[in-house]
Design a protein around this motif. Sequence first.
Motif, mmCIF file in Angstrom:
data_model
loop_
_atom_site.group_PDB
_atom_site.id
_atom_site.type_symbol
_atom_site.label_atom_id
_atom_site.label_comp_id
_atom_site.label_asym_id
_atom_site.label_seq_id
_atom_site.Cartn_x
_atom_site.Cartn_y
_atom_site.Cartn_z
ATOM 1 N N UNK A 1 0.810 -1.219 0.000
ATOM 2 C CA UNK A 1 0.000 0.000 0.000
ATOM 3 C C UNK A 1 0.845 1.272 0.000
ATOM 4 N N UNK A 2 1.992 1.243 0.656
ATOM 5 C CA UNK A 2 2.846 2.435 0.648
ATOM 6 C C UNK A 2 3.385 2.686 -0.757
ATOM 7 N N UNK A 3 3.628 1.627 -1.517
ATOM 8 C CA UNK A 3 4.053 1.803 -2.911
ATOM 9 C C UNK A 3 2.942 2.450 -3.729
ATOM 10 N N UNK A 4 1.727 1.981 -3.520
ATOM 11 C CA UNK A 4 0.585 2.544 -4.252
ATOM 12 C C UNK A 4 0.430 4.026 -3.942
ATOM 13 N N UNK A 5 0.577 4.389 -2.680
ATOM 14 C CA UNK A 5 0.381 5.799 -2.295
ATOM 15 C C UNK A 5 1.341 6.718 -3.033
ATOM 16 N N UNK A 6 2.495 6.199 -3.430
ATOM 17 C CA UNK A 6 3.445 6.991 -4.202
ATOM 18 C C UNK A 6 2.965 7.306 -5.610
ATOM 19 N N UNK A 7 1.911 6.651 -6.042
ATOM 20 C CA UNK A 7 1.357 6.876 -7.375
ATOM 21 C C UNK A 7 0.099 7.752 -7.350
ATOM 22 N N UNK A 8 -0.202 8.337 -6.233
ATOM 23 C CA UNK A 8 -1.427 9.136 -6.106
ATOM 24 C C UNK A 8 -1.490 10.219 -7.168
ATOM 25 N N UNK A 9 -0.403 10.949 -7.327
ATOM 26 C CA UNK A 9 -0.412 12.070 -8.275
ATOM 27 C C UNK A 9 -0.558 11.612 -9.717
ATOM 28 N N UNK A 10 -0.438 10.327 -9.954
ATOM 29 C CA UNK A 10 -0.581 9.783 -11.302
ATOM 30 C C UNK A 10 -2.027 9.546 -11.705
ATOM 31 N N UNK A 11 -2.965 10.035 -10.915
ATOM 32 C CA UNK A 11 -4.369 9.933 -11.281
ATOM 33 C C UNK A 11 -5.195 8.986 -10.436
ATOM 34 N N UNK A 12 -4.749 8.719 -9.223
ATOM 35 C CA UNK A 12 -5.497 7.815 -8.348
ATOM 36 C C UNK A 12 -6.959 8.238 -8.268
ATOM 37 N N UNK A 13 -7.830 7.260 -8.355
ATOM 38 C CA UNK A 13 -9.263 7.524 -8.255
ATOM 39 C C UNK A 13 -9.729 7.351 -6.810
ATOM 40 N N UNK A 14 -10.912 7.865 -6.538
ATOM 41 C CA UNK A 14 -11.485 7.723 -5.204
ATOM 42 C C UNK A 14 -11.731 6.251 -4.874
ATOM 43 N N UNK B 1 -4.256 16.769 -2.698
ATOM 44 C CA UNK B 1 -4.460 18.212 -2.540
ATOM 45 C C UNK B 1 -3.664 19.006 -3.572
ATOM 46 N N UNK B 2 -2.391 18.680 -3.733
ATOM 47 C CA UNK B 2 -1.494 19.460 -4.584
ATOM 48 C C UNK B 2 -1.646 19.121 -6.063
ATOM 49 N N UNK B 3 -1.673 17.842 -6.399
ATOM 50 C CA UNK B 3 -1.595 17.441 -7.801
ATOM 51 C C UNK B 3 -2.929 17.038 -8.420
ATOM 52 N N UNK B 4 -3.800 16.387 -7.648
ATOM 53 C CA UNK B 4 -5.064 15.931 -8.216
ATOM 54 C C UNK B 4 -6.202 16.933 -8.035
ATOM 55 N N UNK B 5 -6.156 17.660 -6.940
ATOM 56 C CA UNK B 5 -7.292 18.523 -6.619
ATOM 57 C C UNK B 5 -8.540 17.700 -6.359
ATOM 58 N N UNK B 6 -8.367 16.535 -5.765
ATOM 59 C CA UNK B 6 -9.479 15.618 -5.548
ATOM 60 C C UNK B 6 -9.691 15.429 -4.043
#
Length: 172
Positions: free
Chosen positions: A57-70, A115-120
């Motif tokens: 899960x920590x690896x996944x969190x590093x990809x948040x700015x790549x377009x992670x969905x809700x 907050x910074x990259x997705x605005x989601x």
Amino acid sequence: NLFRASLDASIVIDIIKIESKFFAERDWNKRSEILWKLKKYSDYSNIKISYQVFRFLVKISGYTRGGMTASVSDSILDMTLEFFPFPENEKEKKLTIEIAETCGHIANGIAYDSFIHLGNLAVACSGLEILKYLYSRGKEWKISEISETALKQYADLANTLDRPERDDLENA
């Protein structure tokens, strides 16, 4: 003990396979479906399984700015609730505190990047819910290190977002 060790090894191998499928997939909606496959192991979870899940899960969190969905961030939140271990002894308490720190990094990474990259806001809320969960578990179990981890990550997030010298953080 031998049965449990075999079961743990089998589950860890399956988690690694799920991780591989997750990162091979580019569609975030399909990634969410892949992530839900972890849930079937929650009934067999112990400190070793939890450690492996949170490593993923920590690896996944590093990809948040790549377009992670809700839906993916909600899955991460749900997996946190499912796999966060209850320490049965002093050795497990130390590992649980380490896992809590990992969860704090997961939460901070998701919230900050959304907050910074997705605005989601929906994605950010999943990260904030993880911090809330850690705080309440630490209080409930009287393990101050866990609740302090949540407070530290929350303060770090607030300080990072509250920088008047940066004019690009207004929306965040």
